[in-house]
Design a protein around this motif. Structure first.
Motif, PDB file in Angstrom:
ATOM      1  N   SER A 224       3.108   1.755  -3.114  1.00  0.00           N
ATOM      2  CA  SER A 224       2.285   2.203  -4.237  1.00  0.00           C
ATOM      3  C   SER A 224       1.905   3.668  -4.081  1.00  0.00           C
ATOM      4  N   LEU A 225       1.604   4.088  -2.843  1.00  0.00           N
ATOM      5  CA  LEU A 225       1.243   5.480  -2.587  1.00  0.00           C
ATOM      6  C   LEU A 225       2.413   6.414  -2.908  1.00  0.00           C
ATOM      7  N   LEU A 226       3.622   6.035  -2.491  1.00  0.00           N
ATOM      8  CA  LEU A 226       4.802   6.861  -2.751  1.00  0.00           C
ATOM      9  C   LEU A 226       5.112   6.919  -4.252  1.00  0.00           C
ATOM     10  N   ARG A 227       5.027   5.766  -4.886  1.00  0.00           N
ATOM     11  CA  ARG A 227       5.358   5.730  -6.318  1.00  0.00           C
ATOM     12  C   ARG A 227       4.307   6.471  -7.153  1.00  0.00           C
ATOM     13  N   LYS A 228       3.062   6.503  -6.654  1.00  0.00           N
ATOM     14  CA  LYS A 228       2.025   7.259  -7.350  1.00  0.00           C
ATOM     15  C   LYS A 228       2.345   8.754  -7.345  1.00  0.00           C
ATOM     16  N   ASN A 229       3.075   9.194  -6.313  1.00  0.00           N
ATOM     17  CA  ASN A 229       3.501  10.593  -6.218  1.00  0.00           C
ATOM     18  C   ASN A 229       4.815  10.835  -6.959  1.00  0.00           C
ATOM     19  N   GLY A 230       5.260   9.845  -7.732  1.00  0.00           N
ATOM     20  CA  GLY A 230       6.465  10.006  -8.534  1.00  0.00           C
ATOM     21  C   GLY A 230       7.755   9.782  -7.779  1.00  0.00           C
TER      22      GLY A 230
ATOM     23  N   PHE B 147       0.825  -1.207   0.000  1.00  0.00           N
ATOM     24  CA  PHE B 147       0.000   0.000   0.000  1.00  0.00           C
ATOM     25  C   PHE B 147       0.865   1.266   0.000  1.00  0.00           C
ATOM     26  N   TYR B 148       1.826   1.341   0.950  1.00  0.00           N
ATOM     27  CA  TYR B 148       2.597   2.576   1.086  1.00  0.00           C
ATOM     28  C   TYR B 148       3.614   2.749  -0.053  1.00  0.00           C
TER      29      TYR B 148
END
Length: 465
Positions: free
Chosen positions: A66-72, A63-64
């Motif tokens: 993916s969240l970080l990578r979604k922010n580039g 989850f985390y």
């Protein structure tokens, strides 16, 4: 820092969760700050020593990240061998799964180690000892880094040990929490609310616990098994409605509390303990005003004396013993009727089982189609019927066993004499609470009017009475 310098990266901020498990985000304040910061002002990348330090729980890790990578943000481990290419995420997931399994193994090993220590008499997890014990440190070896491995044992605290034993003795005799606090001088507890957990703690039996596993004789017991059972029985009884041991009846005892009912409206009578003229009054009248019921106040001293005199003079007599024995004989005499009823119930149970089997076979034949709701309802009805018939059969069999019991006159005379002592001794010492407890063994209900009293008796010959 060396890695950043070597690869010409600018290290903006360091987040450290020292001595915090990666099994969850609980108490990982720096981790959660890092996540929030990445949403407000995202950096180019996040460096972690390894993915196990990022998170050992698979769902949390996925989850985390993916969240970080979604922010580039690039998430990079310094030590995990993650190859470049399309299979890199798969390798990451395998590492996360291995980390989660390692966490489970570590937890299992830790629990096993704690159980081993507790089985040897050491304190569970080095926890705080119960009130009245103190922890004595012992060195039982060395850790991997060479530091001493220190554990502790629970031993009696000489300053409080006698108070602990006195508290258990007083409670087993029916003393209230307030009385125990006073008798122990407040050295154990100053608040009465603390005693509830004290008297529920098996550590005072000498039991050590790890989760649900118990280790008897783990340390010196403050209470024996017999006293423990008395206190636990009292704890269970106090919670029941109408118990003679509830707080109000312990602090403000009256002989007829919980037994007396108003002859006019059927409400429970309330006790008003005025010093000069204590009295019983209809509880409904107390709650709803003087016009709610026509009953009058009844002097408690007079009615208490009348009831006790009535029981002692007219109930515990040879004539009463003879009548009671005759009633017992009549109740249990018809063995033939009980045998017929037992046979009837056994046949009904057999028929119920056959019907249930037929319904089950019918349901099995509907395996590939929707079951008929009427068949399901009939099956449930049979199940309820089976439970009802089983209980009825059990009752009949118990009555048959009781019918074979003979009650000698000498035994019943001894029981009656014991009951009389239970009334006479507390009456002589003016112990209203003890007298009330004894009265409840003999009387199930009292209906009070200003000029009349109706008494319902309950003579249950229990073991030990």
């Amino acid at each position: 820092k060396t890695y950043c310098a070597h690869h010409r990266l600018v290290l903006k901020r360091v987040f450290v969760d020292e001595a915090r498990s990666g099994g969850s985000t609980s108490k990982r304040d720096a981790f959660l700050r890092m996540v929030r910061q990445s949403e407000i002002n995202p950096p180019d990348g996040l460096l972690v020593w390894n993915f196990a330090r990022f998170a050992r729980d698979l769902d949390t890790s996925l989850f985390y990240k993916s969240l970080l990578r979604k922010n580039g943000i690039v998430v990079h481990s310094l030590t995990d061998p993650i190859p470049f290419g399309s299979y890199s995420r798969l390798i990451e997931i395998m590492i996360d799964i291995a980390g989660e399994e390692k966490l489970r193994q570590t937890a299992r090993d830790v629990k096993r180690a704690i159980r081993s220590l507790v089985s040897q008499g050491y304190a569970p997890g080095g926890g705080v000892p119960p009130k009245g014990y103190k922890a004595v440190k012992e060195v039982i070896g060395k850790r991997r880094d060479g530091s001493p491995r220190v554990v502790s044992r629970w031993v009696p605290d000489p300053d409080l040990w006698e108070d602990v034993k006195l508290a258990w003795k007083l409670r087993s005799e029916g003393a209230s929490y307030r009385e125990i606090t006073q008798m122990t001088g407040g050295r154990l507890y100053t608040s009465t609310s603390s005693w509830s957990t004290f008297f529920a703690n098996k550590a005072y039996l000498g039991v050590g616990k790890v989760g649900d596993i118990e280790f008897p004789e783990h340390h010196e017991a403050a209470v024996d098994e017999k006293t423990w059972e008395k206190v636990q029985h009292l704890r269970r009884t106090v919670r029941k409605r109408g118990s003679p041991y509830n707080a109000k009846r312990m602090y403000y005892p009256s002989l007829l509390s919980g037994l007396a009912e108003c002859a006019h409206c059927g409400s429970k009578m309330s006790y008003e303990g005025a010093r000069d003229w204590p009295f019983y009054i209809c509880g409904y009248k107390v709650r709803h005003g003087s016009r709610a019921c026509v009953s009058k106040r009844i002097n408690s001293r007079k009615v208490d004396a009348v009831i006790l005199d009535r029981i002692l003079a007219h109930v515990f007599t040879p004539q009463f013993v003879s009548l009671l024995l005759d009633e017992v004989a009549r109740t249990f005499s018809d063995i033939e009727a009980l045998n017929i009823e037992e046979k009837r119930l056994q046949n009904a149970l057999a028929g119920n089982k056959r019907a249930t089997q037929n319904l089950l076979r019918l349901l099995e034949s509907m395996e590939y189609s929707e079951p008929d709701s009427s068949v399901v309802m009939r099956l449930r009805k049979r199940e309820v019927e089976y439970q009802h018939l089983t209980q009825m059969l059990r009752d009949v069999q118990q009555r048959k066993e009781q019918a074979c019991l003979a009650v000698p006159h000498e035994t019943l005379h001894a029981v009656i004499a014991h009951w009389k002592r239970q009334l006479l001794q507390p009456r002589k010492s003016s112990d209203i609470h003890a007298l009330h407890v004894a009265l409840r063994k003999l009387v199930s209900r009292l209906v009070l009017d200003y000029t009349e009293i109706d008494i319902w008796y309950t003579f249950q010959m229990q073991p030990g009475t």
